[in-house]
Design a protein around this motif. Structure first.
Motif, PDB file in Angstrom:
ATOM      1  N   LYS A 153       1.184  -1.375  -0.479  1.00  0.00           N
ATOM      2  CA  LYS A 153       0.322  -0.041  -0.272  1.00  0.00           C
ATOM      3  C   LYS A 153       1.325   1.470   0.153  1.00  0.00           C
ATOM      4  N   ALA A 154       1.848   1.305   1.085  1.00  0.00           N
ATOM      5  CA  ALA A 154       2.639   2.276   1.155  1.00  0.00           C
ATOM      6  C   ALA A 154       3.204   2.472  -0.238  1.00  0.00           C
ATOM      7  N   ARG A 155       3.853   1.448  -1.022  1.00  0.00           N
ATOM      8  CA  ARG A 155       4.852   1.759  -2.113  1.00  0.00           C
ATOM      9  C   ARG A 155       3.528   2.192  -3.272  1.00  0.00           C
ATOM     10  N   PHE A 156       2.595   1.506  -3.535  1.00  0.00           N
ATOM     11  CA  PHE A 156       1.650   2.095  -4.607  1.00  0.00           C
ATOM     12  C   PHE A 156       1.091   3.776  -4.581  1.00  0.00           C
ATOM     13  N   ARG A 157       1.160   4.240  -2.840  1.00  0.00           N
ATOM     14  CA  ARG A 157       0.215   5.418  -2.919  1.00  0.00           C
ATOM     15  C   ARG A 157       1.574   5.866  -3.048  1.00  0.00           C
ATOM     16  N   ARG A 158       3.464   5.918  -3.233  1.00  0.00           N
ATOM     17  CA  ARG A 158       4.887   6.768  -3.080  1.00  0.00           C
ATOM     18  C   ARG A 158       4.955   6.839  -4.728  1.00  0.00           C
ATOM     19  N   ALA A 159       3.809   5.720  -5.650  1.00  0.00           N
ATOM     20  CA  ALA A 159       3.802   5.417  -6.892  1.00  0.00           C
ATOM     21  C   ALA A 159       3.017   6.375  -7.120  1.00  0.00           C
ATOM     22  N   GLN A 160       1.857   6.812  -6.673  1.00  0.00           N
ATOM     23  CA  GLN A 160       0.731   8.095  -7.046  1.00  0.00           C
ATOM     24  C   GLN A 160       1.704   9.083  -7.241  1.00  0.00           C
ATOM     25  N   ALA A 161       2.650   9.074  -5.973  1.00  0.00           N
ATOM     26  CA  ALA A 161       2.715  11.069  -5.524  1.00  0.00           C
ATOM     27  C   ALA A 161       4.282  10.820  -5.999  1.00  0.00           C
ATOM     28  N   LEU A 162       5.289  10.120  -6.959  1.00  0.00           N
ATOM     29  CA  LEU A 162       5.961  10.062  -7.594  1.00  0.00           C
ATOM     30  C   LEU A 162       5.211  10.578  -8.745  1.00  0.00           C
TER      31      LEU A 162
END
Length: 934
Positions: free
Chosen positions: A77-86
């Motif tokens: 979940k954290a990795r997906f949210r980071r991908a969205q932010a990036l």
């Protein structure tokens, strides 16, 4: 979660689900402030990241997601949210990597697949736009540069813009495809230095890491033109051309060293035609009178860096043999040039020293006696040819060549010095009335005196001559050189106080004169450099060290010369500072052997009273006050053959001495010492690398590593620290390395992964068995931080090993530091890997006593660790909870739950009791009751 923390967390979730992002953010932040668990903090950071995404604050969303991933890299979940932010921040490549990892972890998740597809399309579109935009900018720069009516300032700016474009792959490719090399070739002929520099820097961008482009550029421009630019008079242009040729060398040799599977040694194919062409042109530059002094130094520098093998494991030294066959006599032409005479190519003050280094490197790279004999023969033939010719100039050339050989491959220099009539000629020329003749002879005598084998001959034949020159010569340049000869002979006893060569007080007088000349700015830098050379020998005497550090003007004059363009001074400054800081290695003899030696009337070395620790410490403080760190930083940055591995070792030794006192480390870091140490751990002697690594360890132990080594630099510290974890290093070096790695391992998951990648974990485990209690405790502390990584946890989860048993046993040791580290590791492991809890009773029959002893410890930290382990065991299995509640642990926990000493201990103890009540093992106490009943 703690009561308050859990309440805030639930309120945050409620508000998030209701769409109140600001409110949710506020409660998650409050919960974070109360959080004591890394796992809980990670969840809160992940949730906060989701809030920031909704609020369109993508920078903070990315930062919080990264913090969550530092704690748990597997948090999808954290990795997906980071991908969205990036993605929103336009960092598409990074976003794609995160989305790709998400898809690998959950291959059936359609959301991840769709994001990957979208990011792929966006990246392709961005590249297309970038390429067309880059092409337009390249064309615009070309038009300006080709326009004869354009203003010089506009053309200069266009040339600088090309440099910027060439640093990106898209720009470099567009310049190359649009026939930019021909345009750059025309710029190289410009009479504007800035335009020529821009053209060279653009070529660097085109060649960096690109073999095929480099080959095409070498063939199109031709080595003759590139070497011609490097050999031009302008120092800046020469250095830029030198850098370009070095980049070309690296690009051409990239991929040539291919390791063959199943073989220990790399197989080197024959170098390419372009590579040979480059080397041939560099060798031909040596004696060419059309080449400037800086250009020649650059050519020597390139040969030093590119010709000798980088590793003795590589069996192929064919490049060295080729250069010796084709160019040794050309190099000796430079070595034998006396600048004051009309013949010979133009030199700089650094040329002879650079030649010495090149000759030494070539000689050291030879593998057999036959190869070394050939080298000796060629040198002897060259010297004999000139020495045997009529006329004084030829003899001076021969003596100058011998002088350079003595500073480089000294064995070869000694052989040439032993040739018939050579030493007599040196002695007689010392009395010449022509200053430059006298100077060459005196320098040869000085270099000869540096060899112990010849010192006795010179003591008998040359001391009187040197004293005469020192006292009677009217030329300070001769006097200072004669003084150095006397200094060399006067320091033959080294640091042995009882082996004085001269009468009492003579060395102090010589040193005083050296300091006087050092501060005399009317003398040329070359002569002032000789004054430092004299101090490098005289500072073996502690009285001289004391006088030098008290002379602030002399110290600052020495530091200024160390920062100057005269690179030949580097080793002399380094040696002087090593002596002043006592950072040389001293083998202290066994006391019993000393007594035996005295009984046998053998000589026993004696330490000078002023070399005691208290004196050394004061000298270090004086050097720091005078600005020694900035001088060392500048010395380490020099791009010169004079900065040899031995010279780098001197710098590393001094840095290690300077960071010995904890209170001085901040000063060293603030002045750039931390950054300056990093290259020394890879470019020095083996001893120098170890000293630099130990200095890094000391800094990392007491300074905040993220401040001392900001950004990506912190990851460069790991490898040198791990290199100290060997049996070749001292226990102190092992201990300091473990402490430094403990600090780094506690910072982030990425750093832990770097430590794991450097294969440090098995080494740390090995030191957990070390007999020395401090080393054993430091290794266990390091492991305590490393187990935050899932990869290390799996080592403990794996069956068939005693890792868990060791932690349990160490938790019951007498050494409090070891107990804290072991119990802390146990607490983290049992929290992260609950399956380990069931294995603890099987580790030792005393496991329960050990845990109870932790709960009863006087140390609050040990008590806290003990109660956390207890709670983890109780939460893992009901049977474990029953075993614990049937023991004295129940009574101890009941007392701790009521304690007011530390809230975290009492809270954890109460959680244990609550869990026992939940299992039905004990009854809930009635209001006003006496306690828990089973």
């Amino acid at each position: 979660m703690a009561v308050g923390e859990g309440s805030y967390y639930r309120k945050g979730n409620t508000l998030f689900n209701a769409g109140d992002m600001q409110g949710a953010l506020c409660f998650y932040t409050k919960a974070l402030k109360l959080s004591h668990s890394q796992v809980e903090s990670a969840v809160l950071h992940r949730n906060r990241s989701a809030c920031y995404l909704k609020l369109e604050d993508y920078t903070k969303a990315e930062a919080d997601a990264s913090k969550a991933l530092d704690a748990d890299p597997g948090d999808v979940k954290a990795r997906f949210r980071r991908a969205q932010a990036l993605q929103k921040l336009g960092r598409l490549n990074e976003a794609f990597l995160d989305a790709q990892r998400c898809a690998q972890m959950e291959p059936t998740n359609n959301t991840f697949k769709e994001m990957l597809r979208l990011l792929g399309a966006q990246s392709q579109k961005k590249v297309t736009i970038q390429m067309s935009s880059t092409d337009a900018r390249v064309q615009q720069m070309f038009s300006l540069l080709l326009d004869p009516s354009a203003q010089p300032s506009d053309r200069q700016k266009a040339a600088q813009n090309l440099v910027v474009l060439s640093r990106e792959e898209a720009g470099a490719e567009q310049i190359f495809r649009n026939d930019g090399v021909k345009l750059i070739q025309s710029l190289l002929g410009s009479n504007q230095e800035e335009v020529v520099l821009s053209a060279l820097r653009t070529l660097v961008g085109l060649c960096t890491g690109h073999q095929s482009r480099t080959m095409a550029i070498v063939n199109e421009l031709g080595m003759e033109q590139l070497c011609g630019v490097m050999g031009s008079g302008a120092s800046a242009v020469s250095l830029a051309a030198c850098h370009l040729l070095q980049v070309m060398f690296e690009a051409l040799t990239e991929g040539m060293n291919r390791e063959i599977r199943g073989k220990d040694e790399a197989i080197l194919p024959e170098p390419s035609r372009e590579l040979r062409s480059m080397l041939r042109h560099l060798v031909e530059m040596m004696p060419a009178s059309s080449v400037s002094g800086p250009g020649r130094d650059s050519a020597i520098n390139l040969l030093v860096k590119q010709v000798p093998r980088k590793s003795q494991r590589n069996p192929d030294n064919s490049l060295t043999l080729w250069v010796i066959d084709q160019g040794l006599k050309k190099i000796l032409e430079v070595a034998g040039t006396v600048p004051e005479m009309s013949e010979g190519p133009p030199l700089t003050d650094n040329s002879h020293m650079s030649c010495s280094v090149l000759l030494s490197k070539l000689y050291d790279d030879l593998k057999s006696d036959a190869e070394r004999e050939n080298f000796n023969k060629l040198c002897e033939e060259y010297v004999q040819h000139h020495f045997g010719r009529p006329g004084l100039e030829s003899k001076l050339r021969a003596i100058q060549t011998v002088s350079v050989l003595l500073q480089g491959p000294s064995d070869v220099g000694n052989r040439t010095l032993e040739m018939s009539g050579m030493m007599d000629a040196v002695i007689s020329l010392c009395a010449s009335e022509v200053v430059c003749h006298q100077q060459v002879a005196v320098e040869a005598l000085i270099h000869a005196a540096g060899k112990a084998k010849r010192a006795s001959f010179i003591t008998a034949n040359g001391v009187a001559l040197l004293k005469d020159l020192y006292k009677k010569s009217e030329n300070d340049q001769i006097r200072v050189r004669a003084l150095v000869g006397l200094c060399k002979l006067g320091s033959a006893g080294g640091t042995d106080f009882s082996m004085k060569q001269f009468a009492e007080g003579s060395t102090l007088k010589l040193a005083k004169q050296c300091r006087k000349w050092l501060c005399n700015e009317s003398l040329p830098p070359t002569s002032r450099r000789w004054a430092i050379e004299g101090l490098a020998y005289l500072t073996f005497d502690a009285d001289v060290k004391e006088d030098l550090v008290e002379d602030r003007n002399a110290l600052q004059a020495m530091f200024q010369l160390a920062k100057s363009e005269d690179k030949t001074v580097l080793f002399a400054v380094g040696s002087t500072l090593v002596n002043c800081t006592n950072s040389y290695d001293v083998d202290k003899p066994d006391p019993q052997m000393v007594e035996l030696a005295k009984y046998a009337k053998q000589h026993v070395p004696e330490e000078h009273p002023k070399d005691a620790h208290s004196f050394v410490e004061k000298r270090l403080m004086k050097l720091l006050e005078a600005g020694v760190v900035s001088a060392l930083v500048c010395m380490g940055k020099q791009e010169s053959p004079a900065l040899t591995e031995t010279c780098r070792e001197c710098i590393a030794r001094v840095f290690l001495a300077l960071v010995e006192r904890q209170e001085d480390r901040g000063t060293v870091v603030a002045q750039g010492g931390g950054k300056a140490l990093l290259p020394l751990v890879s470019e020095s002697t083996d001893v120098g690398k170890t000293k630099a690594a130990q200095a890094l360890a000391k800094i990392t132990i007491t300074s905040n590593p993220e401040i001392a080594f900001p950004g990506e630099r912190i990851y460069e510290v790991v490898r040198p620290l791990v290199s100290l974890l060997t049996l070749d290093c001292t226990l102190l070096q092992n201990f300091e390395s473990l402490m430094a790695l403990t600090n780094l391992a506690g910072i982030s998951e990425r750093l832990r992964q770097k430590i794991i990648k450097e294969k440090a974990v098995p080494k740390v485990e090995g030191y957990m068995f070390e007999e020395h209690e401090l080393v054993r405790a430091a290794a266990t502390e390091c492991m305590c931080n490393l187990v935050l990584s899932t990869e290390v946890q799996q080592l403990y989860v794996a069956t068939g090993n005693d890792r868990l048993k060791l932690l349990v046993l160490y938790s019951g040791e007498e050494d409090e530091r070891l107990r804290k580290a072991a119990a802390g590791t146990l607490a983290m492991l049992t929290a992260e890997q609950p399956e380990l809890c069931a294995r603890i009773p099987g580790t030792t029959s005393h496991w329960l006593e050990i845990l109870q002893a932790l709960l009863l410890s006087d140390s609050l930290e040990l008590r806290h660790r003990g109660v956390v382990v207890m709670l983890n065991l109780m939460q893992a299995e009901k049977s474990l909870a029953e075993t614990l509640m049937e023991s004295e642990a129940l009574e101890i926990l009941s007392v701790l739950a009521k304690s007011t000493e530390q809230s975290s201990i009492s809270r954890a103890a109460q959680h244990c009791l609550d869990k026992a009540i939940e299992y039905g093992i004990i009854k809930k106490p009635e209001e006003g009751g006496e306690g828990n009943e089973p």
